[in-house]
Every structure is written in structure tokens, then in C-alpha cells.
Design a protein around this motif. Sequence first.
Motif, PDB file in Angstrom:
ATOM      1  N   GLN A   7     -37.306   4.355  24.408  1.00  0.00           N
ATOM      2  CA  GLN A   7     -36.819   2.713  24.430  1.00  0.00           C
ATOM      3  C   GLN A   7     -36.818   2.289  25.332  1.00  0.00           C
ATOM      4  O   GLN A   7     -37.665   0.793  25.904  1.00  0.00           O
ATOM      5  CB  GLN A   7     -35.472   2.687  23.177  1.00  0.00           C
ATOM      6  N   LEU A   8     -36.795   3.112  26.242  1.00  0.00           N
ATOM      7  CA  LEU A   8     -36.795   2.098  27.797  1.00  0.00           C
ATOM      8  C   LEU A   8     -37.662   2.012  28.460  1.00  0.00           C
ATOM      9  O   LEU A   8     -37.801   0.833  29.409  1.00  0.00           O
ATOM     10  CB  LEU A   8     -35.277   2.749  28.497  1.00  0.00           C
ATOM     11  N   THR A   9     -38.342   2.812  28.061  1.00  0.00           N
ATOM     12  CA  THR A   9     -39.856   3.125  28.368  1.00  0.00           C
ATOM     13  C   THR A   9     -41.266   2.078  27.730  1.00  0.00           C
ATOM     14  O   THR A   9     -41.960   1.751  28.595  1.00  0.00           O
ATOM     15  CB  THR A   9     -40.226   4.255  28.676  1.00  0.00           C
ATOM     16  N   VAL A  10     -40.468   2.272  26.515  1.00  0.00           N
ATOM     17  CA  VAL A  10     -41.693   1.965  26.260  1.00  0.00           C
ATOM     18  C   VAL A  10     -41.042   0.757  24.982  1.00  0.00           C
ATOM     19  O   VAL A  10     -40.869   0.314  23.456  1.00  0.00           O
ATOM     20  CB  VAL A  10     -42.873   2.268  25.028  1.00  0.00           C
TER      21      VAL A  10
ATOM     22  N   PRO B 229     -39.296  -3.396  36.496  1.00  0.00           N
ATOM     23  CA  PRO B 229     -39.440  -2.463  36.047  1.00  0.00           C
ATOM     24  C   PRO B 229     -39.448  -1.395  36.436  1.00  0.00           C
ATOM     25  O   PRO B 229     -39.446  -2.094  38.396  1.00  0.00           O
ATOM     26  CB  PRO B 229     -40.851  -2.319  35.086  1.00  0.00           C
ATOM     27  N   TYR B 230     -38.299  -0.042  36.439  1.00  0.00           N
ATOM     28  CA  TYR B 230     -38.777   1.301  37.956  1.00  0.00           C
ATOM     29  C   TYR B 230     -39.683   2.335  37.652  1.00  0.00           C
ATOM     30  O   TYR B 230     -39.215   2.776  36.316  1.00  0.00           O
ATOM     31  CB  TYR B 230     -36.827   1.400  38.203  1.00  0.00           C
ATOM     32  N   ASP B 231     -39.976   2.770  38.485  1.00  0.00           N
ATOM     33  CA  ASP B 231     -41.154   3.687  38.587  1.00  0.00           C
ATOM     34  C   ASP B 231     -39.709   5.119  38.176  1.00  0.00           C
ATOM     35  O   ASP B 231     -37.972   4.900  38.222  1.00  0.00           O
ATOM     36  CB  ASP B 231     -41.152   4.297  40.017  1.00  0.00           C
ATOM     37  N   PHE B 232     -40.055   6.435  37.305  1.00  0.00           N
ATOM     38  CA  PHE B 232     -39.430   7.264  37.307  1.00  0.00           C
ATOM     39  C   PHE B 232     -39.032   7.997  37.836  1.00  0.00           C
ATOM     40  O   PHE B 232     -39.793   8.123  39.502  1.00  0.00           O
ATOM     41  CB  PHE B 232     -40.343   8.474  36.232  1.00  0.00           C
TER      42      PHE B 232
ATOM     43  N   LEU C  28     -39.424   2.637  33.265  1.00  0.00           N
ATOM     44  CA  LEU C  28     -38.038   2.536  32.971  1.00  0.00           C
ATOM     45  C   LEU C  28     -37.680   0.973  32.992  1.00  0.00           C
ATOM     46  O   LEU C  28     -37.624   0.368  33.809  1.00  0.00           O
ATOM     47  CB  LEU C  28     -36.684   2.654  34.131  1.00  0.00           C
ATOM     48  N   HIS C  29     -37.478   0.533  32.315  1.00  0.00           N
ATOM     49  CA  HIS C  29     -37.736  -1.525  31.755  1.00  0.00           C
ATOM     50  C   HIS C  29     -36.259  -1.508  31.073  1.00  0.00           C
ATOM     51  O   HIS C  29     -35.304  -1.815  30.292  1.00  0.00           O
ATOM     52  CB  HIS C  29     -38.026  -2.091  30.604  1.00  0.00           C
ATOM     53  N   LEU C  30     -35.226  -1.506  32.891  1.00  0.00           N
ATOM     54  CA  LEU C  30     -33.732  -1.344  33.050  1.00  0.00           C
ATOM     55  C   LEU C  30     -33.857  -3.172  33.573  1.00  0.00           C
ATOM     56  O   LEU C  30     -34.583  -4.017  34.314  1.00  0.00           O
ATOM     57  CB  LEU C  30     -33.220  -0.377  33.730  1.00  0.00           C
TER      58      LEU C  30
END
Length: 166
Positions: free
Chosen positions: A127-130, A82-85, A76-78
Motif C-alpha cells: 500500500q505504501l508502494t502503490v 517518495p523514497y527508494d527501497f 515508498l510513498h511516505l
Amino acid sequence: MNSERTASGGAEPRGISSLFERVNAALRTIATPSLTQIVLRCALAVPFWRSGVNKWDGFLQLNDVAVLLFTSELKLHLPGGPYDFPAPGIVAFASGSAEILLPILLVLGLATRLTAFGLLLMTLVIQLTVPDGWPLHITWAAMALGIMAWGPGRISLDHWIGTRRR
């Protein structure tokens, strides 16, 4: 003398404007709102269905690749990331299930607005992932919003159920 002549002596394009009027009327007949809405529903369903089918090996049997993707590849690109799910196995199962169930409901036109909202939320997570996929993701979001705004159309189970209730 030819009745299609104007005062300036040139030919008036009545034949062409009449042809355009007939073509326009035919297109309005073909591209009805219901046809447009079912095409929109199918167009939004296809990419999610294809992704969902690739996550399964059998009935309720998620493949190893789907879990691996959510465990190690997808992030997750926050801000600050990025953070793991979180709980990748559960997230993979939930997304795989939603990618099968929601497109089926959407094509059938059952709980259509709610289904489109679910796909809109999935699009936001994708979108947050890619983040670089925004041109495609914004198209999916626009289709989902259009379905939510204008409904499923007459070619849907929602419409059929609504007419049966009255």
C-alpha cells in the motif's frame, strides 16, 4: 376445503416458506465455517503466490526484473517522499521468498495466524508502494484480519496438529 387458506380467503405461502427453510438449511450445511476459512485462505494466497512466482528464474535465483523494480521503479510513498527501497537486492529477495513461502503455509493451514499477519504486513508495504491500489489492498487486509481473528478452521494442519497434541 384447502387447509392452506387463511381467514381472509387468500392462500398462505407455507410451501414457499418451507422451501426457503430447506434451502437455508442446505446452504448452512454447505457453507460451513471450515469451508469458508479454507476458501478465504486460498483467496488471500493466490495474488501473493502469483507475484512471487514472477520474481524467480529458478531455485533461489531471483530474476533481474525483480531486482530492477526494487532498484528503480518501486518507491515508498511516505511523508516527504517518495523514497527508494533500502538494499533493493535484499528487499527483492525477501519479498520474493515471502511471496512463495507464506501462501504455501496459508493454504496448508500451518502457522496460519502468523502467516496471515506476515501477509498483512506485506499488504501494508505494498500500500505504501502503490497508494492508488487501496481498494484491492483493503480487501487483502480484511481477509488477513479475518484469518487472524477466526483461525484456519478444521481443514488445516494447525487443527490436525492441535487435535494430535490433545
